[in-house]
Design a protein around this motif. Structure first.
Motif, PDB file in Angstrom:
ATOM      1  N   ASN A 280       0.824  -1.203   0.000  1.00 48.44           N
ATOM      2  CA  ASN A 280       0.000   0.000   0.000  1.00 48.44           C
ATOM      3  C   ASN A 280       0.860   1.255   0.000  1.00 48.44           C
ATOM      4  O   ASN A 280       0.469   2.293  -0.541  1.00 48.44           O
ATOM      5  CB  ASN A 280      -0.910   0.023   1.232  1.00 48.44           C
ATOM      6  CG  ASN A 280      -1.881  -1.141   1.249  1.00 48.44           C
ATOM      7  OD1 ASN A 280      -2.436  -1.508   0.220  1.00 48.44           O
ATOM      8  ND2 ASN A 280      -2.099  -1.716   2.426  1.00 48.44           N
ATOM      9  N   THR A 281       2.006   1.155   0.640  1.00 53.65           N
ATOM     10  CA  THR A 281       2.924   2.286   0.755  1.00 53.65           C
ATOM     11  C   THR A 281       3.926   2.260  -0.384  1.00 53.65           C
ATOM     12  O   THR A 281       4.541   1.217  -0.658  1.00 53.65           O
ATOM     13  CB  THR A 281       3.669   2.251   2.102  1.00 53.65           C
ATOM     14  OG1 THR A 281       2.720   2.250   3.169  1.00 53.65           O
ATOM     15  CG2 THR A 281       4.589   3.447   2.241  1.00 53.65           C
ATOM     16  N   ASP A 282       4.101   3.388  -1.039  1.00 50.96           N
ATOM     17  CA  ASP A 282       5.079   3.502  -2.127  1.00 50.96           C
ATOM     18  C   ASP A 282       6.414   3.937  -1.525  1.00 50.96           C
ATOM     19  O   ASP A 282       6.653   5.126  -1.290  1.00 50.96           O
ATOM     20  CB  ASP A 282       4.583   4.516  -3.160  1.00 50.96           C
ATOM     21  CG  ASP A 282       5.526   4.623  -4.359  1.00 50.96           C
ATOM     22  OD1 ASP A 282       6.487   3.824  -4.433  1.00 50.96           O
ATOM     23  OD2 ASP A 282       5.301   5.509  -5.208  1.00 50.96           O
ATOM     24  N   PHE A 283       7.264   2.961  -1.270  1.00 53.94           N
ATOM     25  CA  PHE A 283       8.593   3.259  -0.730  1.00 53.94           C
ATOM     26  C   PHE A 283       9.526   3.602  -1.886  1.00 53.94           C
ATOM     27  O   PHE A 283       9.953   2.720  -2.640  1.00 53.94           O
ATOM     28  CB  PHE A 283       9.154   2.064   0.043  1.00 53.94           C
ATOM     29  CG  PHE A 283       8.478   1.809   1.363  1.00 53.94           C
ATOM     30  CD1 PHE A 283       8.673   2.671   2.426  1.00 53.94           C
ATOM     31  CD2 PHE A 283       7.650   0.712   1.528  1.00 53.94           C
ATOM     32  CE1 PHE A 283       8.053   2.437   3.646  1.00 53.94           C
ATOM     33  CE2 PHE A 283       7.038   0.466   2.740  1.00 53.94           C
ATOM     34  CZ  PHE A 283       7.234   1.333   3.806  1.00 53.94           C
ATOM     35  N   ILE A 284       9.845   4.883  -2.065  1.00 55.05           N
ATOM     36  CA  ILE A 284      10.828   5.255  -3.088  1.00 55.05           C
ATOM     37  C   ILE A 284      12.223   4.846  -2.639  1.00 55.05           C
ATOM     38  O   ILE A 284      13.108   4.604  -3.461  1.00 55.05           O
ATOM     39  CB  ILE A 284      10.767   6.765  -3.387  1.00 55.05           C
ATOM     40  CG1 ILE A 284      10.915   7.584  -2.088  1.00 55.05           C
ATOM     41  CG2 ILE A 284       9.477   7.119  -4.094  1.00 55.05           C
ATOM     42  CD1 ILE A 284      10.972   9.082  -2.317  1.00 55.05           C
ATOM     43  N   ASP A 285      12.409   4.769  -1.323  1.00 54.09           N
ATOM     44  CA  ASP A 285      13.616   4.176  -0.734  1.00 54.09           C
ATOM     45  C   ASP A 285      13.131   3.129   0.252  1.00 54.09           C
ATOM     46  O   ASP A 285      12.544   3.471   1.288  1.00 54.09           O
ATOM     47  CB  ASP A 285      14.472   5.221  -0.006  1.00 54.09           C
ATOM     48  CG  ASP A 285      15.029   6.274  -0.950  1.00 54.09           C
ATOM     49  OD1 ASP A 285      15.440   5.894  -2.055  1.00 54.09           O
ATOM     50  OD2 ASP A 285      15.019   7.460  -0.583  1.00 54.09           O
ATOM     51  N   ALA A 286      13.321   1.865  -0.071  1.00 49.16           N
ATOM     52  CA  ALA A 286      12.836   0.790   0.789  1.00 49.16           C
ATOM     53  C   ALA A 286      13.487   0.880   2.164  1.00 49.16           C
ATOM     54  O   ALA A 286      14.684   1.217   2.275  1.00 49.16           O
ATOM     55  CB  ALA A 286      13.142  -0.573   0.165  1.00 49.16           C
TER      56      ALA A 286
END
Length: 746
Positions: A280-286
């Motif tokens: 659900n969360t867009d992690f541009i940096d995991a």
């Protein structure tokens, strides 16, 4: 011939009559507080003559002894007494009144508000490290496992222990008596930070959801006291590998087994799992991080114990969300966090006195950068940089008065130095909280005991002092039934993040009233608890915007006019006996709470408090399959949410709810499996365990809350992923943990 037989019979009959005439009957009753005592041994000293009392305390026996004798009365729970007696030809009645022998094993323990998991005799819920690791949905974290106990709310969007209507920061966590500042990792808004500490570091814990000891302060709601392990049984090496982390460590025990040292290191990265699952969360940096720790433990020749533990960790992540503000497509937030913690403790007996001294130091830095994005061009960047240095020192002297009574006292220093830079806000917050405390355990009998204490604190920042009395009483109703009552006054400074002006503030305070009834038998425990908490002097805040071109708001405290209450009922049942190889527990909490604090315009149900919470945990180990199967389920009534803004009315800034409602009910079913391939292999040099865990098996789309913008737009706060699967393998060389699994410590 017949004549001789008749003579022998006559002689035997004659002697039997003589003997019967010679024996005297001694009888009586043995009592304690006018009630008969069973199983008391009554004997004539230095003879074989005697009897055991029946259920009513009565006894009777015959003896041929004569003259001055001593009649003894013995029972393991009562003091032995002797009574002089002169035996002649008359039957005698001797009664005795015994005094209870007070001892630690039989004494009732004050337990209102507490669940202790280090002393099995007192435990309501025994949460060992393996117990926590194998609780489905706990992810191996102590704080997550406590969510399945009564009194703790499931609040997924923020870290902390939310206890009985209190915020996550109103519960404090201690290690070997010293306060842990920043127990949780740094995180971004809407995503809870994780435990920084390895669960296997601790051998037990005491979780108090209210009415806790005077030894602990600066917490309005609860306290979690963690006790680190002592010397290991033997040297060992450990490895763990999974798609999201890799770690390794060792513990080295000296040949004479009086000291040990060890270290661990690990790396975690969620990038691979983000590619596999639909987040659900867009992690541009995991999310990723490094961590390491070291320890040293020494047992002195005089019986003292010295422990040192040090750790560090770093973590980073970046999150991209749809912007709620006009003219922007996305909002970005990036985090860089780092932390270090050191704890040194020493324990030593000096005659009748026990000295406990501990000190800790922690440093935490959280660097958050907010920005908006349009057509892949970043703009409007702002930064929140927080640096914190914390030092804690505590000394406690304990002296036993008798077997179940003790007196203890000491002092504590807690120094905080925080720097915050955010827009026009640049502050350096300093506070030294000096505390002194005294407490006594009073054992009146095996059925009645009390704990009375008082704590005084002085805050250099507030320039104020408080005095907090604490009181608790416990009484045994029957063999396995006890009842406890606890009262306490608790104080806490406002969170420093709300102190952004020169407002004159005071301590926040709460009063706890707790009543408990508990039944504990081998393998089973039942606990019912009712509580009432009254809040006063809670801080009130107003929303401010640091810079005109920034969308982020901060809340600034301006007085202590807030108040509130929380009341409720809790039920806990645990059973490890009824079903073979099955351990299960059920907890239910009812909470009625309202608060007028922070930016609330009036008294409201807190947005972190659910009225009804139900948790079920079940664990089954199947030796034939070498497998443990664990499941957990949590239901929580939907929490309220509010969109509160600040508006000028008649020249005055006031807060009011622009939008409010209730979230849908929370539901989550979790499942995990543990496979032990080397189970049953004798003299195994390595112990291996495979773990498969599935969180939220049914994929329920839970909502934690809502974010609101200045113009009234909103977006739901949801878990980073609805269903998450974890697979891992753990190997230990030198230590065989098989028996822990077989013994159903799951």
């Amino acid at each position: 011939m017949k004549s001789n037989i008749h003579k022998i019979i006559f002689i035997l009959f004659f002697f039997s009559i003589i003997l019967n005439f010679a024996q005297v009957k001694i009888s009586g009753k043995v009592t304690f507080k006018n009630k008969g005592i069973a199983e008391v041994n009554v004997t004539l000293k230095d003879t074989y003559d005697g009897a055991t009392t029946d259920a009513s305390g009565n006894f009777s026996f015959e003896t041929s002894e004569k003259g001055a004798q001593k009649l003894t009365f013995t029972h393991v729970k009562y003091y032995e007494i002797e009574k002089p007696i002169t035996i002649d030809d008359q039957n005698q009645t001797i009664n005795a009144e015994l005094k209870e022998q007070i001892n630690e094993i039989d004494a009732v323990v004050v337990s209102a508000g507490s669940i202790e998991a280090s002393d099995k005799k007192r435990a309501t819920a025994l949460l060992t490290p393996i117990d926590i690791y194998t609780t489905a949905g706990a992810d191996g974290q102590i704080s997550s496992a406590l969510n399945y106990l009564p009194g703790v709310q499931k609040v997924g969007e923020a870290e902390g222990l939310f206890v009985r209507g209190g915020t996550g920061t109103e519960s404090k966590i201690f290690m070997d008596g010293s306060l842990i500042n920043n127990y949780f990792s740094s995180s971004v808004p809407g995503i809870a930070g994780r435990d920084r500490f390895n669960t296997s570091l601790f051998k037990g814990n005491i979780f108090s959801s209210g009415g806790y000891s005077a030894l602990y302060g600066q917490a309005l709601s609860g306290a979690l006291m963690l006790e680190s392990v002592d010397l290991p049984d033997q040297s060992s090496y450990d490895f763990g590998v999974s798609p999201i982390f890799l770690n390794a460590g060792f513990q080295k025990l000296s040949d004479n087994k009086n000291y040990s040292y060890g270290a661990t290191a690990g790396y975690s990265n969620l990038n691979l799992m983000q590619k596999i699952f639909n987040f659900n969360t867009d992690f541009i940096d995991a999310p990723q991080g490094f961590n390491g720790d070291m320890n040293f433990r020494l047992k002195t020749k005089s019986g003292g114990f010295l422990k040192y533990y040090g750790m560090f960790d770093t973590n980073t992540m970046g999150v991209k969300t749809e912007s709620l503000e006009p003219n922007y497509d996305f909002s970005l937030v990036k985090l860089k966090g780092k932390n270090t913690y050191h704890n040194l403790s020493f324990k030593q007996k000096f005659g009748k006195y026990l000295l406990n001294v501990g000190t800790s130091y922690s440093y935490n830095q959280s660097d958050l950068k907010f920005s908006t994005e349009t057509n892949n061009a970043e703009s409007g960047e702002s930064q929140v940089l927080n640096d914190g240095n914390y030092i804690n020192f505590k000394a406690v002297v304990d002296r036993k008065i008798n077997k179940i009574s003790a007196l203890r006292g000491g002092f504590e220093l807690n120094n905080a130095n925080e720097k915050l830079n955010f827009g026009e806000i640049n502050k350096n917050y300093r506070d030294l909280i000096s505390s002194a405390f005294m407490e006594t355990d009073l054992g009146f009998s095996n059925h009645l005991s009390a704990k009375i204490g008082v704590r005084a604190e002085n805050s250099s920042y507030l320039n104020k002092t408080n005095i907090a009395p604490r009181f608790a009483l416990a009484y045994r109703l029957a063999k396995d039934w006890t009842t406890s009552f606890a009262y306490g006054l608790f104080f806490q400074n406002a969170e420093s993040k709300y102190i952004n002006s020169s407002a004159k503030l005071d301590f926040q305070e709460s009063q706890h009233f707790i009543f408990q009834v508990q039944r504990s038998t081998e393998g089973r425990s039942l606990r019912f608890e009712a509580f009432y908490k009254k809040y006063d002097e809670l801080i009130k805040t107003q929303n401010i915007i640091p810079n005109a071109d920034q969308n982020q708001q901060v809340q600034t405290a301006f007085n202590n006019n807030g108040n509130g209450f929380a009341k409720g009922l809790e039920l806990f049942w645990r059973d490890k006996k009824t079903f073979e190889n099955i351990d299960y527990w059920i907890s239910y909490s009812f909470l009625d709470s309202k608060r007028d604090f922070l930016n609330y315009p009036f008294s409201l149900k807190p947005n972190f408090a659910s009225e009804h919470t139900l948790s079920v945990v079940a664990k089954r180990f199947i030796p034939k399959w070498k497998t443990g199967v664990n499941l957990s389920y949590t239901y929580a009534k939907g929490r309220p949410y509010y969109d509160i803004i600040t508006k000028e009315v008649n020249g005055e800034m006031v807060n009011y709810p622009r939008n409010q409602g209730r979230l849908k009910d929370y539901n989550a079913l979790n499942l995990s499996f543990n496979y032990l391939p080397n189970l049953g292999k004798k003299d195994a040099k390595a112990f291996t365990i495979f773990v498969l865990s599935v969180s939220n098996v049914l994929g329920t789309k839970n909502i934690y809350g809502y974010n609101f913008s200045q113009n009234g737009n909103s977006s739901a706060i949801v878990p980073p992923v609805n269903t998450f699967v974890f697979v891992g393998m753990f190997i230990s060389f030198g230590v065989d943990k098989t028996q822990d699994a077989i013994n159903n410590n799951l």
